[in-house]
Write an enzyme that holds these catalytic residues in place. Structure first.
Site: not given
Length: 385
Positions: A101, A164, A258, A268, A279
């Protein structure tokens, strides 16, 4: 003439690329051929496929002179003009950590770009020990060359792997820059630790310096750029200048994506609270709420794999105005989220099967564009009625 009463499937899109040709602004304002149009709940639209050879696109922005820039995660910026790929790319960009990513991520122009020419990118900066960190830099264009490059902030510590990394860039009404950074995956509690930059939304000035009113600027050991924390992997960020609201979407684990309103200094919750599970199907946490931790405006179970996000402010889409559009990677659609007083009241899945939607954005002239992975599309949504 036949008008399809369902969402465009990938097969329809692929089979009609030659029919959906790019139209200039004058043509769009006059008559749009309704062949292969699709009826959504509120509007009749047509998908204009502008390009079909993207690989792993991430971000897009407009320069105001008819040019549009699209980032490719491997480290390229493609140049489009008048909705057509010019065949040209920005030259002289820094090398990126292109792993999973990670890579070249978002791109944005300064609110006063016409005056100062600054373009901002978020990317995974590669280090000699094969680690990387989400980094914000800015540059100017001289022809197609990225010149006057300035590295503004490195969101460390650097990390192995490519999970991430976030990351989006937005500016608010006062010219402050916000960017998102994921928790890096293998240590979720990074998001609760104010001594590192991971799992957070950050706020800096346009030159990379830290605003004196950031919430943790006087906290010993805290990263001064932090604006919010407890954010797992925020790949969507949008500042709605009409309402002065910073919207964020982040990936949950298995379930628990979210939609949040990001506010100064707030927590949060990740990974202490979550609506998702591991997972492998095991319990992640027994808590979905806790004092001092924010609840999402909306969450998705199962996950749709939220990515880019925008608010429809254009008058060209009266049936969608004020709605939030969320790019869905795993479920391959655009979620049109309807809110009332910031409460979720309805949702529609647009363009089911179009591909892994990485980003959705509204252009300066009020049209909605989206970019996809796997199918490699740049599309423009033309409103008919």
């Amino acid at each position: 003439m036949s008008i399809k009463k369902h969402y465009l499937s990938l097969a329809v899109i692929a089979g009609t690329l030659s029919l959906w040709t790019s139209c200039g602004p004058k043509e769009q304002e006059s008559v749009i051929d309704e062949t292969f149009a699709t009826q959504t709940e509120k509007m009749l639209i047509k998908v204009d496929t502008l390009y079909s050879e993207l690989e792993n696109p991430w971000g897009m922005t407009w320069l105001g002179d008819g040019r549009m820039l699209i980032t490719e995660r491997k480290g390229e910026i493609l140049i489009f003009k008048d909705d057509k790929f010019t065949g040209e790319k920005v030259q002289g960009l820094p090398p990126v950590h292109n792993v999973n990513q990670a890579g070249l991520l978002d791109i944005a122009v300064h609110p006063k770009y016409a005056e100062n020419g600054w373009i901002y990118i978020a990317y995974a900066k590669h280090f000699e020990d094969s680690t990387a960190a989400t980094t914000i830099m800015r540059f100017k264009l001289e022809g197609n060359n990225a010149v006057n490059q300035e590295e503004l902030i490195v969101a460390g510590p650097s990390w192995k792997g490519g999970r991430h990394f976030g990351s989006r860039i937005v500016f608010d009404n006062e010219g402050y820059l916000y960017f998102s950074n994921g928790d890096k995956g293998n240590i979720p509690m990074n998001a609760q630790d104010l001594t590192n930059a991971h799992g957070k939304v950050h706020r800096i000035k346009d030159d990379g310096t830290i605003p004196s009113d950031n919430p943790f600027v006087d906290s010993v050991g805290a990263v001064a750029s932090i604006w919010s924390y407890g954010n797992r992997n925020p790949q969507g960020l949008f500042f709605d200048k009409a309402t002065n609201t910073l919207w964020e979407v982040e990936h949950g684990p298995k379930g628990g994506d979210e939609l949040n309103i990001i506010e100064k200094g707030k927590n949060y919750g990740w990974p202490v609270i979550s609506y998702g599970i591991n997972y492998d199907g095991t319990q992640l946490t027994q808590f979905t709420e806790k004092p001092g931790m924010e609840q999402p405006v909306h969450y998705w179970v199962p996950s749709i794999a939220t990515c880019g996000v925008t608010v429809v402010n254009s008058d060209k889409y009266p049936g969608w105005k004020g709605n939030i559009l969320v790019a869905a990677l795993a479920k391959q659609h655009i979620a049109r989220v309807v809110l009332k007083e910031n409460k979720h009241i309805a949702e529609e899945k647009l363009l089911l099967g179009i591909g892994r939607v990485r980003q959705v954005a509204e252009s300066p002239d009020g049209y909605i564009y989206a970019i996809t992975e796997a199918t490699g599309l740049l599309v423009k949504l033309l409103p008919i009625q």
